[in-house]
Design a protein around this motif. Structure first.
Motif, PDB file in Angstrom:
ATOM      1  N   VAL A  11      64.944  22.939  11.867  1.00  0.00           N
ATOM      2  CA  VAL A  11      64.708  22.420  13.210  1.00  0.00           C
ATOM      3  C   VAL A  11      63.232  22.139  13.411  1.00  0.00           C
ATOM      4  N   SER A  12      62.387  23.058  12.930  1.00  0.00           N
ATOM      5  CA  SER A  12      60.948  22.868  13.075  1.00  0.00           C
ATOM      6  C   SER A  12      60.500  21.604  12.382  1.00  0.00           C
ATOM      7  N   LEU A  13      61.079  21.347  11.220  1.00  0.00           N
ATOM      8  CA  LEU A  13      60.687  20.168  10.457  1.00  0.00           C
ATOM      9  C   LEU A  13      61.030  18.872  11.161  1.00  0.00           C
ATOM     10  N   HIS A  14      62.263  18.754  11.679  1.00  0.00           N
ATOM     11  CA  HIS A  14      62.659  17.426  12.132  1.00  0.00           C
ATOM     12  C   HIS A  14      62.770  17.251  13.638  1.00  0.00           C
ATOM     13  N   ASN A  15      62.563  18.327  14.403  1.00  0.00           N
ATOM     14  CA  ASN A  15      62.649  18.162  15.850  1.00  0.00           C
ATOM     15  C   ASN A  15      61.347  18.444  16.589  1.00  0.00           C
ATOM     16  N   HIS A  16      60.444  19.212  15.992  1.00  0.00           N
ATOM     17  CA  HIS A  16      59.323  19.681  16.771  1.00  0.00           C
ATOM     18  C   HIS A  16      57.960  19.288  16.183  1.00  0.00           C
ATOM     19  N   VAL A  17      57.927  18.359  15.246  1.00  0.00           N
ATOM     20  CA  VAL A  17      56.654  17.880  14.738  1.00  0.00           C
ATOM     21  C   VAL A  17      56.199  16.738  15.631  1.00  0.00           C
ATOM     22  N   THR A  18      55.022  16.864  16.207  1.00  0.00           N
ATOM     23  CA  THR A  18      54.556  15.850  17.144  1.00  0.00           C
ATOM     24  C   THR A  18      53.174  15.374  16.763  1.00  0.00           C
ATOM     25  N   GLY A  19      52.687  14.369  17.506  1.00  0.00           N
ATOM     26  CA  GLY A  19      51.349  13.860  17.274  1.00  0.00           C
ATOM     27  C   GLY A  19      51.206  13.267  15.900  1.00  0.00           C
ATOM     28  N   GLU A  21      50.536  15.040  13.081  1.00  0.00           N
ATOM     29  CA  GLU A  21      50.666  16.048  12.039  1.00  0.00           C
ATOM     30  C   GLU A  21      51.364  15.445  10.825  1.00  0.00           C
ATOM     31  N   SER A  22      50.998  15.943   9.649  1.00  0.00           N
ATOM     32  CA  SER A  22      51.562  15.403   8.417  1.00  0.00           C
ATOM     33  C   SER A  22      53.042  15.745   8.308  1.00  0.00           C
ATOM     34  N   ARG A  23      53.850  14.790   7.909  1.00  0.00           N
ATOM     35  CA  ARG A  23      55.274  14.999   7.686  1.00  0.00           C
ATOM     36  C   ARG A  23      55.580  14.715   6.220  1.00  0.00           C
ATOM     37  N   THR A  24      56.685  15.250   5.747  1.00  0.00           N
ATOM     38  CA  THR A  24      57.080  15.062   4.369  1.00  0.00           C
ATOM     39  C   THR A  24      58.179  14.010   4.290  1.00  0.00           C
ATOM     40  N   HIS A  25      58.485  13.573   3.063  1.00  0.00           N
ATOM     41  CA  HIS A  25      59.568  12.610   2.859  1.00  0.00           C
ATOM     42  C   HIS A  25      60.932  13.239   3.105  1.00  0.00           C
ATOM     43  N   GLY A  26      60.990  14.551   3.263  1.00  0.00           N
ATOM     44  CA  GLY A  26      62.245  15.222   3.594  1.00  0.00           C
ATOM     45  C   GLY A  26      62.459  15.397   5.084  1.00  0.00           C
ATOM     46  N   ASP A  27      61.543  14.907   5.893  1.00  0.00           N
ATOM     47  CA  ASP A  27      61.629  15.033   7.351  1.00  0.00           C
ATOM     48  C   ASP A  27      62.155  13.735   7.951  1.00  0.00           C
ATOM     49  N   PRO A  28      63.363  13.722   8.534  1.00  0.00           N
ATOM     50  CA  PRO A  28      63.913  12.487   9.098  1.00  0.00           C
ATOM     51  C   PRO A  28      63.270  12.072  10.408  1.00  0.00           C
ATOM     52  N   ASN A  29      62.415  12.949  10.988  1.00  0.00           N
ATOM     53  CA  ASN A  29      61.696  12.616  12.219  1.00  0.00           C
ATOM     54  C   ASN A  29      62.654  12.210  13.339  1.00  0.00           C
ATOM     55  N   CYS A  30      63.767  12.908  13.457  1.00  0.00           N
ATOM     56  CA  CYS A  30      64.730  12.617  14.526  1.00  0.00           C
ATOM     57  C   CYS A  30      64.145  13.001  15.877  1.00  0.00           C
ATOM     58  N   VAL A  31      64.488  12.259  16.901  1.00  0.00           N
ATOM     59  CA  VAL A  31      64.104  12.666  18.241  1.00  0.00           C
ATOM     60  C   VAL A  31      64.895  13.924  18.593  1.00  0.00           C
ATOM     61  N   ASN A 117      65.834   4.450  20.661  1.00  0.00           N
ATOM     62  CA  ASN A 117      65.534   5.739  20.024  1.00  0.00           C
ATOM     63  C   ASN A 117      66.421   6.040  18.835  1.00  0.00           C
ATOM     64  N   ILE A 118      66.837   4.996  18.136  1.00  0.00           N
ATOM     65  CA  ILE A 118      67.634   5.148  16.921  1.00  0.00           C
ATOM     66  C   ILE A 118      66.874   4.499  15.771  1.00  0.00           C
ATOM     67  N   GLN A 119      66.569   5.277  14.749  1.00  0.00           N
ATOM     68  CA  GLN A 119      65.856   4.749  13.595  1.00  0.00           C
ATOM     69  C   GLN A 119      66.810   3.962  12.691  1.00  0.00           C
ATOM     70  N   VAL A 120      66.226   3.199  11.768  1.00  0.00           N
ATOM     71  CA  VAL A 120      67.008   2.481  10.772  1.00  0.00           C
ATOM     72  C   VAL A 120      66.541   2.909   9.388  1.00  0.00           C
ATOM     73  N   PHE A 121      67.487   3.436   8.594  1.00  0.00           N
ATOM     74  CA  PHE A 121      67.242   3.804   7.205  1.00  0.00           C
ATOM     75  C   PHE A 121      67.931   2.769   6.312  1.00  0.00           C
ATOM     76  N   ALA A 122      67.220   2.265   5.326  1.00  0.00           N
ATOM     77  CA  ALA A 122      67.766   1.236   4.440  1.00  0.00           C
ATOM     78  C   ALA A 122      68.166   1.828   3.101  1.00  0.00           C
ATOM     79  N   ASP A 123      69.378   1.549   2.683  1.00  0.00           N
ATOM     80  CA  ASP A 123      69.789   1.810   1.309  1.00  0.00           C
ATOM     81  C   ASP A 123      69.028   0.814   0.436  1.00  0.00           C
TER      82      ASP A 123
END
Length: 528
Positions: A11-19, A21-31, A117-123
């Motif tokens: 939850v910390s990874l994908h819901n509460h990272v703001t500003g 801050e560095s994110r990883t490729h494993g973080d979907p950055n969901c709202v 507020n919906i991201q698009v991920f491409a195969d």
């Protein structure tokens, strides 16, 4: 079950990272409030855009996944002029036209989804180009290519053999039990067995071409993440070299997840393991859907009585994308058996399994397939119609938004089912994510129930008899509306209810013949 700490980290990874801050490729950055990826396989861009508008904000949907947006070949000799897998047969990295629409429609779709507020991920296909014997012909964007001479728009690509070695005289994969061949030789075609032109991904020039394509999708079009198709056929060090060069915008990097096909058993595909790719993003945990299907059916020495330990030896929630089915399992591409994994063809079972996946702890990011159906033709255990292409027509929507009427051949709109919409919201609630499974009960066979702390309760019956049990729910006293049959707040006509007494107990009744073999209730639930 895994420790609560794992979910807290997720939850910390994908819901509460703001500003910034560095994110990883494993973080979907969901709202906040969203964890679901919708795979709109077979949908045209304009119809996906309309669905993003329909879903809007607070839908529980983090992102939608689209098929490869690059120029592709068509499939002469298939049942029709096109086929379901043609998007993975790359002609060029032009985005001008695919069977889903034009570059303009592609761009508009992404803008529309992002505005809601919906991201698009491409195969994306990084492993290969087209089949080897298509000759001189045109791709979907009108560019000429010659697969015999390996001439493709823009340049002649670097192909096999790789320096780390195929070591077969044919340069083709001949033994799927050898990692060197899986990653160093040419991949056979899904249906025909013809081989594709694999790219020499160890080459800096090829890596640069691939990186330019991916970064263009991010910077010019607004793509937020990538599913790497056939990742298992690319050496992990080549993957790392490519992913490390992806664009970083204000500390945010694209989300990346990989097709690995690690079944972790005596199976030819499982020689390639999840842990080789998970350090560079997430992996698709393909075992999740098959395992839950077996538990629901009571097959392969599994049952709903084992539900507490459903995720035993699976990759964890911060390493995985979980799902019941995908376009490959529905077509039995991996030769697991034509009905080894549930699909839309059995709505009762499929609806229950997706609800279960979204209700149990430790599922992190979950992907739901919303695709199309086709007329099956089973011959010797194989569906010879499985290669039929997507139907190029708008969804035939049912009144009230309850899915589509696909007929024999059409879009199925699983994401519009009432139960699905309610469970998307349910799954995305932070306080649900932070609760473990509590008050687990089972009759030892095909009936089970559990709570999610004092917030939710789930009961499921896939046995031959009526489930009629007084069970501890963990919930405050009150009357709750079943999310599978009703809108969630005011129970509509035909909606089931669950009455909880002052001690937290409820009389749970699910008939063996019920259309919905699972009940899910939650306190203070607001449906989308």
């Amino acid at each position: 079950m895994r420790l609560l700490l794992a979910l807290t980290i997720a939850v910390s990874l994908h819901n509460h990272v703001t500003g910034h801050e560095s994110r990883t490729h494993g973080d979907p950055n969901c709202v906040p409030g969203s964890n679901v990826i919708l795979d709109f396989f077979g949908w045209e861009y304009e119809h996906i855009a309309a669905e993003c508008e329909h879903l809007g904000g607070q839908s529980g949907v983090c992102a939608i996944q689209i098929s490869p947006p690059s120029e592709h070949m068509y499939a002469p000799g298939a049942i029709s002029d096109t086929t379901w897998y043609q998007r993975w047969r790359v002609v060029s990295f032009s985005l001008e036209n695919t069977d889903a629409g034009s570059a303009f429609q592609f761009n508009l779709m992404i803008q529309t989804c992002n505005a809601n507020n919906i991201q698009v991920f491409a195969d994306v296909e990084l492993n290969h180009m087209t089949n080897e014997d298509e000759g001189n012909t045109l791709g979907s964007a009108g560019n000429s290519f010659n697969s015999v001479t390996k001439e493709y728009p823009g340049k002649i690509y670097y192909f096999f053999p790789r320096s780390d070695g195929c070591m077969t005289e044919s340069n083709n994969i001949e033994d799927f039990g050898l990692p060197a061949q899986i990653r160093g030789c040419r991949l056979p075609h899904v249906h025909s067995g013809e081989f594709v032109h694999d790219l020499k991904t160890e080459s800096l020039e090829v890596q640069t071409k691939l990186v330019e394509y991916l970064n263009r999708l991010v910077t010019e079009f607004g793509i937020s993440g990538f599913r790497i198709a056939h990742a298992r056929n690319i050496p992990p060090h080549d993957i790392e070299a490519i992913i490390n060069r992806l664009v970083n915008i204000n500390g945010q990097v694209p989300f990346v997840y990989y097709e690995v096909l690690d079944f972790s058993e005596n199976y030819e595909y499982s020689i390639i393991r999840n842990h080789e790719y998970s350090p560079h993003g997430r992996i698709e945990e393909i075992r999740a859907g098959e395992r839950l299907t077996e538990m629901f059916r009571g097959t392969n020495n599994r049952s709903l009585a084992n539900l507490e330990d459903w995720d035993l030896d699976l990759e964890g929630p911060i390493e995985s994308v979980f799902f019941i089915d995908d376009p490959y399992t529905v077509r039995d591409v991996h030769n697991r058996g034509i009905n080894a994994v549930s699909s839309h063809r059995n709505r009762r079972e499929y609806e229950a399994l997706n609800a279960l996946l979204l209700a149990i702890p430790n599922t992190g990011v979950t992907r739901i397939l919303s695709s199309y159906t086709w007329p099956q033709l089973i011959v010797e255990g194989k569906d010879i119609n499985a290669e039929l292409p997507p139907p190029m027509n708008p969804p035939n929507l049912l009144p009230g938004g309850e899915g589509c009427d696909p007929g024999e051949y059409g879009l199925t709109c699983e994401h519009r089912w009432t139960s699905m919409r309610n469970m998307f919201v349910f799954n995305g609630l932070d306080n649900i994510l932070l609760t473990n499974m509590t008050n687990f009960w089972s009759n030892g066979l095909q009936m089970a129930a559990f709570g999610r702390g004092n917030l939710a309760f789930v009961a499921i019956n896939n046995g031959d008899n009526t489930m009629d049990e007084r069970l501890q729910t963990g919930l405050p006293a009150g009357v709750y509306c079943d999310l599978m049959t009703g809108p969630g707040v005011e129970c509509g006509e035909g909606s089931r209810t669950l009455e909880v007494d002052e001690e937290g107990f409820a009389e749970v009744v699910i008939e063996a013949s019920d259309d919905h073999p699972i009940i899910v209730v939650r306190v203070h639930f607001t449906p989308h």
